[in-house]
Scaffold this motif. Structure first.
Motif, PDB file in Angstrom:
ATOM      1  N   SER A 176      -1.660   1.450  -8.877  1.00  0.00           N
ATOM      2  CA  SER A 176      -3.068   1.463  -9.233  1.00  0.00           C
ATOM      3  C   SER A 176      -3.894   1.859  -8.010  1.00  0.00           C
ATOM      4  O   SER A 176      -3.509   1.568  -6.885  1.00  0.00           O
ATOM      5  N   ARG A 177      -5.009   2.484  -8.261  1.00  0.00           N
ATOM      6  CA  ARG A 177      -5.906   2.846  -7.158  1.00  0.00           C
ATOM      7  C   ARG A 177      -6.759   1.654  -6.717  1.00  0.00           C
ATOM      8  O   ARG A 177      -7.431   1.722  -5.696  1.00  0.00           O
ATOM      9  N   THR A 178      -6.727   0.573  -7.505  1.00  0.00           N
ATOM     10  CA  THR A 178      -7.461  -0.645  -7.153  1.00  0.00           C
ATOM     11  C   THR A 178      -6.492  -1.820  -7.123  1.00  0.00           C
ATOM     12  O   THR A 178      -5.397  -1.748  -7.683  1.00  0.00           O
ATOM     13  N   LYS A 179      -6.898  -2.888  -6.498  1.00  0.00           N
ATOM     14  CA  LYS A 179      -6.050  -4.077  -6.408  1.00  0.00           C
ATOM     15  C   LYS A 179      -6.146  -4.945  -7.656  1.00  0.00           C
ATOM     16  O   LYS A 179      -5.307  -5.801  -7.879  1.00  0.00           O
ATOM     17  N   THR A 180      -7.184  -4.722  -8.466  1.00  0.00           N
ATOM     18  CA  THR A 180      -7.385  -5.495  -9.684  1.00  0.00           C
ATOM     19  C   THR A 180      -7.059  -4.626 -10.888  1.00  0.00           C
ATOM     20  O   THR A 180      -7.617  -3.543 -11.035  1.00  0.00           O
ATOM     21  N   LYS A 187       0.868  -1.174   0.000  1.00  0.00           N
ATOM     22  CA  LYS A 187       0.000   0.000   0.000  1.00  0.00           C
ATOM     23  C   LYS A 187       0.899   1.217   0.000  1.00  0.00           C
ATOM     24  O   LYS A 187       1.783   1.345   0.850  1.00  0.00           O
ATOM     25  N   GLU A 195      -6.813   6.429 -12.058  1.00  0.00           N
ATOM     26  CA  GLU A 195      -6.737   4.981 -12.144  1.00  0.00           C
ATOM     27  C   GLU A 195      -5.347   4.406 -11.867  1.00  0.00           C
ATOM     28  O   GLU A 195      -5.205   3.440 -11.135  1.00  0.00           O
ATOM     29  N   TYR A 196      -4.302   4.982 -12.468  1.00  0.00           N
ATOM     30  CA  TYR A 196      -2.972   4.380 -12.376  1.00  0.00           C
ATOM     31  C   TYR A 196      -1.877   5.410 -12.629  1.00  0.00           C
ATOM     32  O   TYR A 196      -2.134   6.514 -13.119  1.00  0.00           O
ATOM     33  N   ASN A 230      -4.944  -4.057   3.561  1.00  0.00           N
ATOM     34  CA  ASN A 230      -6.393  -4.190   3.562  1.00  0.00           C
ATOM     35  C   ASN A 230      -7.091  -3.336   4.602  1.00  0.00           C
ATOM     36  O   ASN A 230      -8.302  -3.263   4.623  1.00  0.00           O
ATOM     37  N   GLU A 260      -2.041 -10.119  -4.488  1.00  0.00           N
ATOM     38  CA  GLU A 260      -2.626  -9.414  -3.346  1.00  0.00           C
ATOM     39  C   GLU A 260      -2.422 -10.248  -2.095  1.00  0.00           C
ATOM     40  O   GLU A 260      -2.752 -11.425  -2.064  1.00  0.00           O
TER      41      GLU A 260
END
Length: 131
Positions: free
Chosen positions: A89-93, A5, A66-67, A128, A121
């Motif tokens: 990335s702002r998301t894990k996927t 993170k 987004e990235y 998390n 992850e």
């Protein structure tokens, strides 16, 4: 190795504070660095206390929502060049297209297929936990 993170926050002096938290030896560990802006927009320098050298970090591409793709280079130890491309990335996927574009960028910089890694992850509290 697994995802970490990372947060980026501006400082009053114009620098950026980059803080990463990750799992190491079953403990959450945090490392911070202060990125100093250069005369070129999107390019920063930071001092590596471990290696005693200056590293240069460039924002290669970003859409902010987004990235971001970053490229870092410097010297680690006696005459050891250091190069690293990072995808934040702002998301894990990640979208497949983003991963493909990142891999293509890495290859254009001379990285080999086996050196391009997308970290899994972790199932731990380090990344998390809500902020």
């Amino acid at each position: 190795m697994s995802m970490c993170k990372t947060t980026v926050a501006p400082s009053a002096d114009g620098s950026l504070n980059l803080t990463s938290t990750f799992l190491r030896k079953n403990q959450c560990e945090t490392r911070a660095m202060q990125l100093q802006p250069t005369e070129r927009p999107g390019r920063y320098n930071y001092h590596s206390p471990h290696w005693g050298s200056i590293h240069s970090m460039s924002v290669v591409e970003t859409n902010y929502d987004e990235y971001a793709v970053l490229y870092t280079q410097g010297i680690q130890g006696p005459h050891q060049d250091f190069r690293m491309a990072s995808l934040y990335s702002r998301t894990k996927t990640l979208k497949d297209k983003l991963k493909e574009d990142f891999a293509a960028f890495c290859k254009s910089q001379g990285f080999t297929e086996d050196s391009i890694v997308f970290l899994p992850e972790p199932a731990d509290k380090c990344i998390n936990e809500p902020e």
